[in-house]
Each structure stands twice: as structure tokens, then as C-alpha cells.
Design a protein around this motif. Structure first.
Motif, PDB file in Angstrom:
ATOM      1  N   ALA A  12      -5.359 -11.631   2.757  1.00 28.53           N
ATOM      2  CA  ALA A  12      -3.939 -11.588   3.098  1.00 28.53           C
ATOM      3  C   ALA A  12      -3.327 -10.253   2.693  1.00 28.53           C
ATOM      4  O   ALA A  12      -2.540  -9.666   3.443  1.00 28.53           O
ATOM      5  CB  ALA A  12      -3.201 -12.733   2.413  1.00 28.53           C
ATOM      6  N   LEU A  13      -3.695  -9.753   1.515  1.00 26.99           N
ATOM      7  CA  LEU A  13      -3.184  -8.467   1.048  1.00 26.99           C
ATOM      8  C   LEU A  13      -3.635  -7.335   1.966  1.00 26.99           C
ATOM      9  O   LEU A  13      -2.838  -6.473   2.342  1.00 26.99           O
ATOM     10  CB  LEU A  13      -3.650  -8.201  -0.378  1.00 26.99           C
ATOM     11  CG  LEU A  13      -3.162  -6.907  -1.019  1.00 26.99           C
ATOM     12  CD1 LEU A  13      -1.667  -6.973  -1.237  1.00 26.99           C
ATOM     13  CD2 LEU A  13      -3.884  -6.666  -2.317  1.00 26.99           C
ATOM     14  N   THR A  14      -4.901  -7.363   2.364  1.00 29.68           N
ATOM     15  CA  THR A  14      -5.423  -6.335   3.261  1.00 29.68           C
ATOM     16  C   THR A  14      -4.751  -6.412   4.623  1.00 29.68           C
ATOM     17  O   THR A  14      -4.425  -5.392   5.224  1.00 29.68           O
ATOM     18  CB  THR A  14      -6.943  -6.483   3.413  1.00 29.68           C
ATOM     19  OG1 THR A  14      -7.538  -6.452   2.119  1.00 29.68           O
ATOM     20  CG2 THR A  14      -7.523  -5.377   4.260  1.00 29.68           C
ATOM     21  N   SER A  15      -4.514  -7.612   5.101  1.00 30.51           N
ATOM     22  CA  SER A  15      -3.842  -7.794   6.383  1.00 30.51           C
ATOM     23  C   SER A  15      -2.418  -7.233   6.341  1.00 30.51           C
ATOM     24  O   SER A  15      -1.976  -6.565   7.283  1.00 30.51           O
ATOM     25  CB  SER A  15      -3.820  -9.273   6.744  1.00 30.51           C
ATOM     26  OG  SER A  15      -3.126  -9.473   7.935  1.00 30.51           O
ATOM     27  N   VAL A  16      -1.705  -7.488   5.253  1.00 29.44           N
ATOM     28  CA  VAL A  16      -0.346  -6.959   5.105  1.00 29.44           C
ATOM     29  C   VAL A  16      -0.370  -5.435   5.036  1.00 29.44           C
ATOM     30  O   VAL A  16       0.456  -4.752   5.654  1.00 29.44           O
ATOM     31  CB  VAL A  16       0.338  -7.564   3.856  1.00 29.44           C
ATOM     32  CG1 VAL A  16       1.615  -6.843   3.525  1.00 29.44           C
ATOM     33  CG2 VAL A  16       0.600  -9.037   4.071  1.00 29.44           C
ATOM     34  N   GLU A  17      -1.347  -4.876   4.300  1.00 28.90           N
ATOM     35  CA  GLU A  17      -1.472  -3.421   4.194  1.00 28.90           C
ATOM     36  C   GLU A  17      -1.727  -2.798   5.567  1.00 28.90           C
ATOM     37  O   GLU A  17      -1.139  -1.778   5.911  1.00 28.90           O
ATOM     38  CB  GLU A  17      -2.618  -3.053   3.243  1.00 28.90           C
ATOM     39  CG  GLU A  17      -2.347  -3.335   1.800  1.00 28.90           C
ATOM     40  CD  GLU A  17      -1.622  -2.200   1.115  1.00 28.90           C
ATOM     41  OE1 GLU A  17      -1.673  -1.074   1.631  1.00 28.90           O
ATOM     42  OE2 GLU A  17      -0.996  -2.469   0.087  1.00 28.90           O
ATOM     43  N   ASP A  19      -0.926  -4.049   8.483  1.00 32.77           N
ATOM     44  CA  ASP A  19       0.299  -4.168   9.274  1.00 32.77           C
ATOM     45  C   ASP A  19       1.297  -3.076   8.895  1.00 32.77           C
ATOM     46  O   ASP A  19       1.962  -2.496   9.765  1.00 32.77           O
ATOM     47  CB  ASP A  19       0.938  -5.539   9.084  1.00 32.77           C
ATOM     48  CG  ASP A  19       0.136  -6.654   9.741  1.00 32.77           C
ATOM     49  OD1 ASP A  19      -0.707  -6.334  10.625  1.00 32.77           O
ATOM     50  OD2 ASP A  19       0.333  -7.824   9.373  1.00 32.77           O
ATOM     51  N   GLN A  20       1.413  -2.794   7.604  1.00 32.13           N
ATOM     52  CA  GLN A  20       2.310  -1.726   7.162  1.00 32.13           C
ATOM     53  C   GLN A  20       1.841  -0.376   7.670  1.00 32.13           C
ATOM     54  O   GLN A  20       2.656   0.443   8.108  1.00 32.13           O
ATOM     55  CB  GLN A  20       2.405  -1.704   5.639  1.00 32.13           C
ATOM     56  CG  GLN A  20       3.179  -2.858   5.055  1.00 32.13           C
ATOM     57  CD  GLN A  20       3.153  -2.847   3.529  1.00 32.13           C
ATOM     58  OE1 GLN A  20       2.433  -2.081   2.907  1.00 32.13           O
ATOM     59  NE2 GLN A  20       3.953  -3.716   2.935  1.00 32.13           N
ATOM     60  N   LEU A  21       0.552  -0.121   7.623  1.00 31.93           N
ATOM     61  CA  LEU A  21       0.021   1.148   8.123  1.00 31.93           C
ATOM     62  C   LEU A  21       0.246   1.289   9.625  1.00 31.93           C
ATOM     63  O   LEU A  21       0.535   2.378  10.116  1.00 31.93           O
ATOM     64  CB  LEU A  21      -1.463   1.269   7.796  1.00 31.93           C
ATOM     65  CG  LEU A  21      -1.789   1.561   6.342  1.00 31.93           C
ATOM     66  CD1 LEU A  21      -3.295   1.499   6.118  1.00 31.93           C
ATOM     67  CD2 LEU A  21      -1.255   2.912   5.925  1.00 31.93           C
ATOM     68  N   ALA A  22       0.114   0.192  10.359  1.00 24.08           N
ATOM     69  CA  ALA A  22       0.366   0.242  11.804  1.00 24.08           C
ATOM     70  C   ALA A  22       1.828   0.580  12.079  1.00 24.08           C
ATOM     71  O   ALA A  22       2.131   1.356  12.989  1.00 24.08           O
ATOM     72  CB  ALA A  22      -0.012  -1.086  12.450  1.00 24.08           C
ATOM     73  N   GLY A  23       2.720   0.017  11.284  1.00 27.36           N
ATOM     74  CA  GLY A  23       4.136   0.339  11.441  1.00 27.36           C
ATOM     75  C   GLY A  23       4.427   1.794  11.116  1.00 27.36           C
ATOM     76  O   GLY A  23       5.166   2.478  11.842  1.00 27.36           O
ATOM     77  N   MET A  24       3.838   2.289  10.033  1.00 23.37           N
ATOM     78  CA  MET A  24       4.057   3.688   9.660  1.00 23.37           C
ATOM     79  C   MET A  24       3.450   4.626  10.699  1.00 23.37           C
ATOM     80  O   MET A  24       4.011   5.686  10.973  1.00 23.37           O
ATOM     81  CB  MET A  24       3.469   3.974   8.284  1.00 23.37           C
ATOM     82  CG  MET A  24       4.264   3.348   7.166  1.00 23.37           C
ATOM     83  SD  MET A  24       3.833   3.861   5.489  1.00 23.37           S
ATOM     84  CE  MET A  24       2.116   4.097   5.491  1.00 23.37           C
ATOM     85  N   ALA A  25       2.320   4.253  11.285  1.00 20.79           N
ATOM     86  CA  ALA A  25       1.696   5.086  12.304  1.00 20.79           C
ATOM     87  C   ALA A  25       2.546   5.155  13.564  1.00 20.79           C
ATOM     88  O   ALA A  25       2.397   6.070  14.360  1.00 20.79           O
ATOM     89  CB  ALA A  25       0.306   4.565  12.635  1.00 20.79           C
ATOM     90  N   THR A  26       3.432   4.191  13.746  1.00 17.83           N
ATOM     91  CA  THR A  26       4.329   4.206  14.898  1.00 17.83           C
ATOM     92  C   THR A  26       5.625   4.940  14.585  1.00 17.83           C
ATOM     93  O   THR A  26       6.073   5.767  15.382  1.00 17.83           O
ATOM     94  CB  THR A  26       4.654   2.765  15.323  1.00 17.83           C
ATOM     95  OG1 THR A  26       3.438   2.099  15.616  1.00 17.83           O
ATOM     96  CG2 THR A  26       5.561   2.741  16.530  1.00 17.83           C
TER      97      THR A  26
END
Length: 123
Positions: A12-17, A19-26
Motif C-alpha cells: 500500500a505504501l509503495t502504491s501511494v508513493e 501514485d504521488q510520483l505519477a502526479g508529480m511527473a504530470t
């Protein structure tokens, strides 16, 4: 048994991380390019404002608004192409790793074996 399995904490922690990286990459490139376009607009607005006399002389010699506008558009295009070339030079000099994940069947089998031992029913 209709219970839904809960994801592991690390998963779950890795999945959240991720998701955050995908948002920052956008968002970060969008903000960066927006600021770059704004600064380019400010600089060329200032440049046109300071060259009003030269533009007036060109118009007096018979140049059209489109011709003068094309001159400034070519300057913007030249600066953009120069920035693109610098970015390509940077990317060839600094090689950033690309994450390409492939799950090995051996690793999956070991993981399933260890996981199934955790759920053995003891008498």
C-alpha cells in the motif's frame, strides 16, 4: 469465505508513493513549461516595446505587419530550437535510468511458496 484480502502495508505504501510520483511527473513539467512560456512572452514583449522605433522605420519602408511579426516569430522559434538542442545534449550526456520491471517466474514461485507457508492451517 467472502472476505476481501487487505493489501500488505509495504504494498500500500509503495502504491501511494507511485501514485504521488505519477502526479508529480504530470504537474512539474506542466508548471515548468508554463513558466518558460510566460518568461518568453515577457522577454519578447519587452523586446518589441524597446524596438518600436525600428519597427516604425521598417513599416515606413513598406514591410507589412505579418512580415515584422514573422521576424519575431522566427526569433522565438530559434530560441526554442536552441533550448531543444541543449535539452537533447543534456539527456545524452546524463543517462537517467529507465525502470523496466519484469517479474521472473522463479521469484514469483519463491514468493508464493513463502506466502502459502504463512497461511497453513495448524491443527
Amino acid at each position: 469465505m467472502g472476505s476481501k484480502a487487505r493489501p500488505q502495508g509495504l504494498c500500500a505504501l509503495t502504491s501511494v508513493e507511485l501514485d504521488q510520483l505519477a502526479g508529480m511527473a504530470t504537474y512539474f513539467p506542466t508548471i515548468f513549461l508554463g513558466v518558460a512560456v510566460f518568461l518568453l512572452n515577457v522577454v519578447f514583449s519587452w523586446l518589441v516595446g524597446t524596438q518600436r522605433e525600428q519597427i516604425a522605420v521598417l513599416k515606413a519602408f513598406g514591410y507589412s505587419n505579418a512580415g515584422i511579426g514573422m521576424h519575431y516569430a522566427q526569433m522565438v522559434l530559434l530560441i526554442s530550437l536552441l533550448g531543444q538542442q541543449l535539452a537533447e545534449t543534456y539527456s545524452t550526456f546524463f543517462r537517467f535510468p529507465y525502470l523496466d520491471y519484469h517479474l521472473s517466474p522463479c521469484v514469483a514461485a519463491i514468493g508464493l511458496t513463502n506466502r502459502s507457508r504463512d497461511y497453513q492451517i495448524m491443527p
